[in-house]
Motif scaffolding. Structure first.
Motif, PDB file in Angstrom:
ATOM      1  N   ARG A  90       5.406  28.850  17.540  1.00 25.70           N
ATOM      2  CA  ARG A  90       4.416  29.818  18.011  1.00 25.70           C
ATOM      3  C   ARG A  90       4.413  29.929  19.536  1.00 25.70           C
ATOM      4  O   ARG A  90       4.210  31.010  20.085  1.00 25.70           O
ATOM      5  CB  ARG A  90       3.034  29.452  17.478  1.00 25.70           C
ATOM      6  CG  ARG A  90       2.882  29.897  16.040  1.00 25.70           C
ATOM      7  CD  ARG A  90       1.590  29.445  15.402  1.00 25.70           C
ATOM      8  NE  ARG A  90       1.548  29.842  14.010  1.00 25.70           N
ATOM      9  CZ  ARG A  90       2.374  29.413  13.057  1.00 25.70           C
ATOM     10  NH1 ARG A  90       3.315  28.564  13.338  1.00 25.70           N
ATOM     11  NH2 ARG A  90       2.273  29.835  11.815  1.00 25.70           N
ATOM     12  N   ILE A  91       4.644  28.826  20.217  1.00 25.01           N
ATOM     13  CA  ILE A  91       4.758  28.878  21.676  1.00 25.01           C
ATOM     14  C   ILE A  91       5.981  29.706  22.062  1.00 25.01           C
ATOM     15  O   ILE A  91       5.900  30.580  22.936  1.00 25.01           O
ATOM     16  CB  ILE A  91       4.826  27.454  22.271  1.00 25.01           C
ATOM     17  CG1 ILE A  91       3.483  26.754  22.083  1.00 25.01           C
ATOM     18  CG2 ILE A  91       5.224  27.498  23.743  1.00 25.01           C
ATOM     19  CD1 ILE A  91       3.503  25.264  22.394  1.00 25.01           C
ATOM     20  N   ARG A  92       7.124  29.453  21.419  1.00 29.36           N
ATOM     21  CA  ARG A  92       8.332  30.236  21.695  1.00 29.36           C
ATOM     22  C   ARG A  92       8.090  31.709  21.406  1.00 29.36           C
ATOM     23  O   ARG A  92       8.517  32.580  22.159  1.00 29.36           O
ATOM     24  CB  ARG A  92       9.494  29.727  20.829  1.00 29.36           C
ATOM     25  CG  ARG A  92      10.087  28.430  21.300  1.00 29.36           C
ATOM     26  CD  ARG A  92      11.175  27.942  20.374  1.00 29.36           C
ATOM     27  NE  ARG A  92      12.299  28.866  20.348  1.00 29.36           N
ATOM     28  CZ  ARG A  92      13.252  28.854  19.422  1.00 29.36           C
ATOM     29  NH1 ARG A  92      13.220  27.967  18.442  1.00 29.36           N
ATOM     30  NH2 ARG A  92      14.239  29.700  19.464  1.00 29.36           N
ATOM     31  N   ASP A  93       7.418  31.996  20.281  1.00 34.28           N
ATOM     32  CA  ASP A  93       7.144  33.387  19.922  1.00 34.28           C
ATOM     33  C   ASP A  93       6.283  34.071  20.989  1.00 34.28           C
ATOM     34  O   ASP A  93       6.533  35.220  21.349  1.00 34.28           O
ATOM     35  CB  ASP A  93       6.443  33.470  18.561  1.00 34.28           C
ATOM     36  CG  ASP A  93       7.316  33.018  17.403  1.00 34.28           C
ATOM     37  OD1 ASP A  93       8.551  32.878  17.584  1.00 34.28           O
ATOM     38  OD2 ASP A  93       6.774  32.808  16.303  1.00 34.28           O
ATOM     39  N   ALA A  94       5.280  33.350  21.488  1.00 30.83           N
ATOM     40  CA  ALA A  94       4.403  33.924  22.512  1.00 30.83           C
ATOM     41  C   ALA A  94       5.168  34.171  23.807  1.00 30.83           C
ATOM     42  O   ALA A  94       4.997  35.216  24.447  1.00 30.83           O
ATOM     43  CB  ALA A  94       3.218  32.993  22.762  1.00 30.83           C
ATOM     44  N   LEU A  95       6.031  33.244  24.182  1.00 29.90           N
ATOM     45  CA  LEU A  95       6.785  33.386  25.427  1.00 29.90           C
ATOM     46  C   LEU A  95       7.835  34.501  25.353  1.00 29.90           C
ATOM     47  O   LEU A  95       8.105  35.161  26.351  1.00 29.90           O
ATOM     48  CB  LEU A  95       7.458  32.063  25.790  1.00 29.90           C
ATOM     49  CG  LEU A  95       6.518  30.939  26.176  1.00 29.90           C
ATOM     50  CD1 LEU A  95       7.297  29.630  26.366  1.00 29.90           C
ATOM     51  CD2 LEU A  95       5.742  31.279  27.442  1.00 29.90           C
ATOM     52  N   THR A  96       8.408  34.688  24.175  1.00 27.62           N
ATOM     53  CA  THR A  96       9.471  35.694  24.042  1.00 27.62           C
ATOM     54  C   THR A  96       8.966  37.040  23.544  1.00 27.62           C
ATOM     55  O   THR A  96       9.718  38.014  23.517  1.00 27.62           O
ATOM     56  CB  THR A  96      10.575  35.201  23.090  1.00 27.62           C
ATOM     57  OG1 THR A  96      10.027  35.016  21.778  1.00 27.62           O
ATOM     58  CG2 THR A  96      11.196  33.909  23.583  1.00 27.62           C
ATOM     59  N   GLY A  97       7.701  37.105  23.093  1.00 25.69           N
ATOM     60  CA  GLY A  97       7.164  38.360  22.556  1.00 25.69           C
ATOM     61  C   GLY A  97       7.581  38.618  21.128  1.00 25.69           C
ATOM     62  O   GLY A  97       7.385  39.720  20.623  1.00 25.69           O
ATOM     63  N   ARG A  98       8.142  37.631  20.454  1.00 29.33           N
ATOM     64  CA  ARG A  98       8.571  37.805  19.069  1.00 29.33           C
ATOM     65  C   ARG A  98       7.367  38.071  18.176  1.00 29.33           C
ATOM     66  O   ARG A  98       6.338  37.435  18.291  1.00 29.33           O
ATOM     67  CB  ARG A  98       9.292  36.552  18.586  1.00 29.33           C
ATOM     68  CG  ARG A  98       9.853  36.697  17.202  1.00 29.33           C
ATOM     69  CD  ARG A  98      10.628  35.467  16.822  1.00 29.33           C
ATOM     70  NE  ARG A  98      11.214  35.656  15.509  1.00 29.33           N
ATOM     71  CZ  ARG A  98      11.628  34.682  14.747  1.00 29.33           C
ATOM     72  NH1 ARG A  98      11.548  33.447  15.148  1.00 29.33           N
ATOM     73  NH2 ARG A  98      12.145  34.938  13.565  1.00 29.33           N
ATOM     74  N   GLY A  99       7.500  39.019  17.272  1.00 24.51           N
ATOM     75  CA  GLY A  99       6.443  39.331  16.337  1.00 24.51           C
ATOM     76  C   GLY A  99       5.493  40.421  16.786  1.00 24.51           C
ATOM     77  O   GLY A  99       4.562  40.783  16.095  1.00 24.51           O
ATOM     78  N   ARG A 100       5.748  40.989  17.949  1.00 28.19           N
ATOM     79  CA  ARG A 100       4.876  42.083  18.429  1.00 28.19           C
ATOM     80  C   ARG A 100       5.414  43.406  17.959  1.00 28.19           C
ATOM     81  O   ARG A 100       6.541  43.671  17.821  1.00 28.19           O
ATOM     82  CB  ARG A 100       4.812  42.093  19.935  1.00 28.19           C
ATOM     83  CG  ARG A 100       4.020  40.943  20.458  1.00 28.19           C
ATOM     84  CD  ARG A 100       3.801  41.079  21.936  1.00 28.19           C
ATOM     85  NE  ARG A 100       3.473  39.759  22.434  1.00 28.19           N
ATOM     86  CZ  ARG A 100       3.655  39.385  23.663  1.00 28.19           C
ATOM     87  NH1 ARG A 100       4.167  40.204  24.538  1.00 28.19           N
ATOM     88  NH2 ARG A 100       3.319  38.188  24.048  1.00 28.19           N
TER      89      ARG A 100
END
Length: 100
Positions: A90-100
């Motif tokens: 989830r931290i990686r997703d937030a940093l990379t914008g994954r899932g937006r």
């Protein structure tokens, strides 16, 4: 899914892999809908079903969001590491914008 991440739709292995994923997903859904859920409905009270749903929702919020092929797939080891792996994902997703 992990294999698909490394392929483009022009890769000759891409569409067979999509077909295999689709078949496995369909089998999983069928197993739940026609075998697991009916047994739960017959054996659990409404309150127990609501609690099971709450627990399933909660575990989904802790589960990893990316494939981790080297990690255990079941048992105590998975229960122990999955929340930590999920947090890192989830931290990686937030940093990379994954899932937006």
């Amino acid at each position: 899914m992990r294999n698909l991440e490394d392929m483009s739709p022009t890769d000759e292995r891409f569409w067979p892999a999509v077909g295999q994923l689709s078949a496995r997903t369909g089998h999983h859904v069928h197993e739940q809908e026609f075998h697991i859920f009916p047994v739960l409905r017959r054996t659990c009270s409404d309150d127990e079903l609501v609690e099971l749903g709450r627990l399933a929702d909660q575990s989904g919020k802790l589960a990893p969001t990316r494939p981790h092929p080297a990690s255990p797939h079941e048992g105590a080891a998975l229960a122990l590491i999955a929340p930590g792996v999920g947090l890192v994902d989830r931290i990686r997703d937030a940093l990379t914008g994954r899932g937006r």
